[in-house]
Design a protein around this motif. Sequence first.
Motif, PDB file in Angstrom:
ATOM      1  N   LEU A 266      32.911  35.139  37.171  1.00 58.69           N
ATOM      2  CA  LEU A 266      34.328  34.603  37.092  1.00 58.69           C
ATOM      3  C   LEU A 266      35.015  35.934  36.914  1.00 58.69           C
ATOM      4  O   LEU A 266      36.173  36.050  37.591  1.00 58.69           O
ATOM      5  CB  LEU A 266      34.530  33.792  36.115  1.00 58.69           C
ATOM      6  N   GLU A 267      34.522  36.915  36.140  1.00 59.09           N
ATOM      7  CA  GLU A 267      35.548  38.249  35.867  1.00 59.09           C
ATOM      8  C   GLU A 267      35.596  38.819  37.313  1.00 59.09           C
ATOM      9  O   GLU A 267      36.820  39.273  37.443  1.00 59.09           O
ATOM     10  CB  GLU A 267      34.689  38.990  34.908  1.00 59.09           C
ATOM     11  N   GLU A 268      34.736  39.089  37.941  1.00 63.54           N
ATOM     12  CA  GLU A 268      34.717  39.411  39.591  1.00 63.54           C
ATOM     13  C   GLU A 268      35.836  38.816  40.095  1.00 63.54           C
ATOM     14  O   GLU A 268      36.711  39.448  40.874  1.00 63.54           O
ATOM     15  CB  GLU A 268      33.471  39.597  40.197  1.00 63.54           C
ATOM     16  N   GLU A 269      35.738  37.567  40.263  1.00 63.26           N
ATOM     17  CA  GLU A 269      36.531  36.721  41.221  1.00 63.26           C
ATOM     18  C   GLU A 269      38.048  36.821  40.601  1.00 63.26           C
ATOM     19  O   GLU A 269      39.014  37.166  41.442  1.00 63.26           O
ATOM     20  CB  GLU A 269      36.102  35.463  41.087  1.00 63.26           C
ATOM     21  N   ILE A 270      38.151  36.517  39.501  1.00 57.85           N
ATOM     22  CA  ILE A 270      39.711  36.846  38.918  1.00 57.85           C
ATOM     23  C   ILE A 270      40.503  38.051  39.014  1.00 57.85           C
ATOM     24  O   ILE A 270      41.476  38.126  39.500  1.00 57.85           O
ATOM     25  CB  ILE A 270      39.431  36.646  37.273  1.00 57.85           C
ATOM     26  N   ALA A 271      39.541  39.049  39.231  1.00 55.53           N
ATOM     27  CA  ALA A 271      40.101  40.487  39.405  1.00 55.53           C
ATOM     28  C   ALA A 271      40.465  40.500  40.742  1.00 55.53           C
ATOM     29  O   ALA A 271      41.970  40.942  41.026  1.00 55.53           O
ATOM     30  CB  ALA A 271      39.148  41.528  38.939  1.00 55.53           C
ATOM     31  N   ILE A 272      39.761  39.956  41.678  1.00 55.53           N
ATOM     32  CA  ILE A 272      40.330  39.907  43.072  1.00 55.53           C
ATOM     33  C   ILE A 272      41.551  39.151  43.330  1.00 55.53           C
ATOM     34  O   ILE A 272      42.566  39.413  43.953  1.00 55.53           O
ATOM     35  CB  ILE A 272      39.206  39.688  44.022  1.00 55.53           C
ATOM     36  N   VAL A 273      41.445  37.406  42.711  1.00 58.60           N
ATOM     37  CA  VAL A 273      42.403  36.823  42.780  1.00 58.60           C
ATOM     38  C   VAL A 273      43.742  37.416  42.183  1.00 58.60           C
ATOM     39  O   VAL A 273      44.899  37.082  43.048  1.00 58.60           O
ATOM     40  CB  VAL A 273      42.106  35.622  42.261  1.00 58.60           C
ATOM     41  N   THR A 274      43.743  38.023  41.131  1.00 63.23           N
ATOM     42  CA  THR A 274      45.002  38.736  40.318  1.00 63.23           C
ATOM     43  C   THR A 274      45.522  39.690  41.459  1.00 63.23           C
ATOM     44  O   THR A 274      46.947  39.665  41.580  1.00 63.23           O
ATOM     45  CB  THR A 274      44.685  39.137  39.253  1.00 63.23           C
ATOM     46  N   ALA A 275      44.769  40.462  42.023  1.00 65.25           N
ATOM     47  CA  ALA A 275      45.339  41.461  43.032  1.00 65.25           C
ATOM     48  C   ALA A 275      46.146  40.850  44.219  1.00 65.25           C
ATOM     49  O   ALA A 275      46.892  41.227  44.842  1.00 65.25           O
ATOM     50  CB  ALA A 275      44.325  42.506  43.375  1.00 65.25           C
ATOM     51  N   LEU A 276      45.279  39.776  44.725  1.00 64.79           N
ATOM     52  CA  LEU A 276      45.831  38.866  45.906  1.00 64.79           C
ATOM     53  C   LEU A 276      47.070  38.421  45.456  1.00 64.79           C
ATOM     54  O   LEU A 276      47.977  38.293  46.363  1.00 64.79           O
ATOM     55  CB  LEU A 276      44.793  37.944  46.362  1.00 64.79           C
ATOM     56  N   ARG A 277      47.471  37.725  44.417  1.00 69.73           N
ATOM     57  CA  ARG A 277      48.443  37.151  44.102  1.00 69.73           C
ATOM     58  C   ARG A 277      49.609  38.130  44.056  1.00 69.73           C
ATOM     59  O   ARG A 277      50.779  37.696  44.250  1.00 69.73           O
ATOM     60  CB  ARG A 277      48.318  36.417  42.414  1.00 69.73           C
ATOM     61  N   ASN A 278      49.203  39.465  43.557  1.00 74.66           N
ATOM     62  CA  ASN A 278      50.247  40.312  43.539  1.00 74.66           C
ATOM     63  C   ASN A 278      50.828  40.749  44.950  1.00 74.66           C
ATOM     64  O   ASN A 278      52.044  41.337  45.177  1.00 74.66           O
ATOM     65  CB  ASN A 278      49.865  41.609  43.050  1.00 74.66           C
ATOM     66  N   GLU A 279      50.181  40.424  46.053  1.00 74.21           N
ATOM     67  CA  GLU A 279      50.524  40.940  47.308  1.00 74.21           C
ATOM     68  C   GLU A 279      50.769  40.131  48.212  1.00 74.21           C
ATOM     69  O   GLU A 279      51.298  40.251  49.484  1.00 74.21           O
ATOM     70  CB  GLU A 279      49.303  41.908  47.608  1.00 74.21           C
ATOM     71  N   LEU A 280      50.424  38.639  48.085  1.00 75.58           N
ATOM     72  CA  LEU A 280      50.448  37.781  49.133  1.00 75.58           C
ATOM     73  C   LEU A 280      51.595  36.764  48.835  1.00 75.58           C
ATOM     74  O   LEU A 280      51.987  36.392  47.788  1.00 75.58           O
ATOM     75  CB  LEU A 280      49.146  36.794  49.276  1.00 75.58           C
ATOM     76  N   SER A 281      52.224  36.219  49.811  1.00 74.26           N
ATOM     77  CA  SER A 281      53.308  35.265  49.859  1.00 74.26           C
ATOM     78  C   SER A 281      52.451  33.952  49.100  1.00 74.26           C
ATOM     79  O   SER A 281      51.259  33.559  49.386  1.00 74.26           O
ATOM     80  CB  SER A 281      53.757  34.797  51.322  1.00 74.26           C
ATOM     81  N   GLY A 282      53.110  33.167  48.696  1.00 83.23           N
ATOM     82  CA  GLY A 282      52.611  32.029  48.020  1.00 83.23           C
ATOM     83  C   GLY A 282      52.112  31.102  48.924  1.00 83.23           C
ATOM     84  O   GLY A 282      50.919  30.340  48.553  1.00 83.23           O
ATOM     85  N   LEU A 283      52.777  30.943  50.153  1.00 84.24           N
ATOM     86  CA  LEU A 283      51.961  30.197  51.008  1.00 84.24           C
ATOM     87  C   LEU A 283      50.718  30.809  51.788  1.00 84.24           C
ATOM     88  O   LEU A 283      49.794  29.830  52.209  1.00 84.24           O
ATOM     89  CB  LEU A 283      52.933  29.687  52.172  1.00 84.24           C
ATOM     90  N   ALA A 284      50.328  31.810  51.401  1.00 86.01           N
ATOM     91  CA  ALA A 284      49.080  32.619  52.078  1.00 86.01           C
ATOM     92  C   ALA A 284      48.234  32.483  51.071  1.00 86.01           C
ATOM     93  O   ALA A 284      47.084  33.309  51.389  1.00 86.01           O
ATOM     94  CB  ALA A 284      49.483  33.850  52.506  1.00 86.01           C
ATOM     95  N   PHE A 285      48.431  31.934  49.542  1.00 86.96           N
ATOM     96  CA  PHE A 285      47.529  32.362  48.539  1.00 86.96           C
ATOM     97  C   PHE A 285      46.923  30.976  48.018  1.00 86.96           C
ATOM     98  O   PHE A 285      47.765  29.888  47.812  1.00 86.96           O
ATOM     99  CB  PHE A 285      48.401  32.780  47.593  1.00 86.96           C
TER     100      PHE A 285
END
Length: 331
Positions: A266-285
């Motif tokens: 989960l920790e590995e996944e959460i780190a990636i998702v957090t980075a994605l949330r910082n960079e993606l539009s809400g509709l692309a997330f």
Amino acid sequence: MDDTIALFRPESDTRFSEKLTPYLAALSQRSAAIREMYRFNPEHETLPANLEVDLLNEKSSSPIFGTVRKYEGQLLVLLSYTCAANCRYCERQDRVGVGLDVEGRLRTEQIDQIVEYIRQDPTIYEVIASGGDPLTNPKGLQYLFARLSEIEHVKVVRIHTRYPLQNPERVRLELMEELARCKPTVYLSLHIDHPDELQPEVIALIQAFRRMGFVMLCQSVFLKGVNDDKETLKRLFLQLFELGVRPYYLYHGQEVTSTRRFVMTLEEEIAIVTALRNELSGLAFPQHVIDIPGASGKVVVPSDHWQSDTALVTDFNSKTVRTRDWSAVPA
């Protein structure tokens, strides 16, 4: 609509066999991600599938054969226990796969029983066609949707499929056009895990589906060695966003017999998702979720934007589970 080749058939019927379409066999020669998702790996896949397992409480939540009912207002119909190809990380490999899909496809009389069950329950407003893959039972899918079009309290229908990614040249566009007209709102959810699956012929199909009027969604799953980095998923979600496909769920990978090599922490996944949330539009997330083993509910995983403890999770029925070993916490 079947156009498959079995390149590996183990001696025991309880091993999850390799099954590919010619399209995927050719694509796997060019894509390491496709090879990893579909090719049998004798180094890791050494155990027989557990036919008794009920990982996500689906068997125990089946009010009538061929259905799963876990959420209020919603009924899942497993139209087929067959897929065009066997994903190595399949969560239903106790029911799907060469040698295991002994029930095959739902017959007309079984669909009639399901439709009557739906008709008698006005609380069911959404019906989801799944499997296996419902597009491997095209006549059954056509019949189910025709019957559902007569039931006023069913407001929304969904098709969940990987068939267009696995056998694009065999998708029957006239059938899809008919299905898109079944109800005012028909969702088509594709399971896509890697940008290499978005080949030109698949993109052309997605564009055709949009013209038909489908509301397009995509579900993905975290897979170690396939999409376990931010840039791969960012590229996938941005391309889907551009195509008019809404990334819906990004699942935590479940540990089933042959899936252990794909499972991330989960920790590995959460780190990636957090980075994605910082960079993606809400509709692309997409929503990062866990379909809790042995419990009920697709629960959203908190990102590192919050200070939170992910050691325990509570399902939709107030059952608390330890995420380290997925065991229930005594009440």
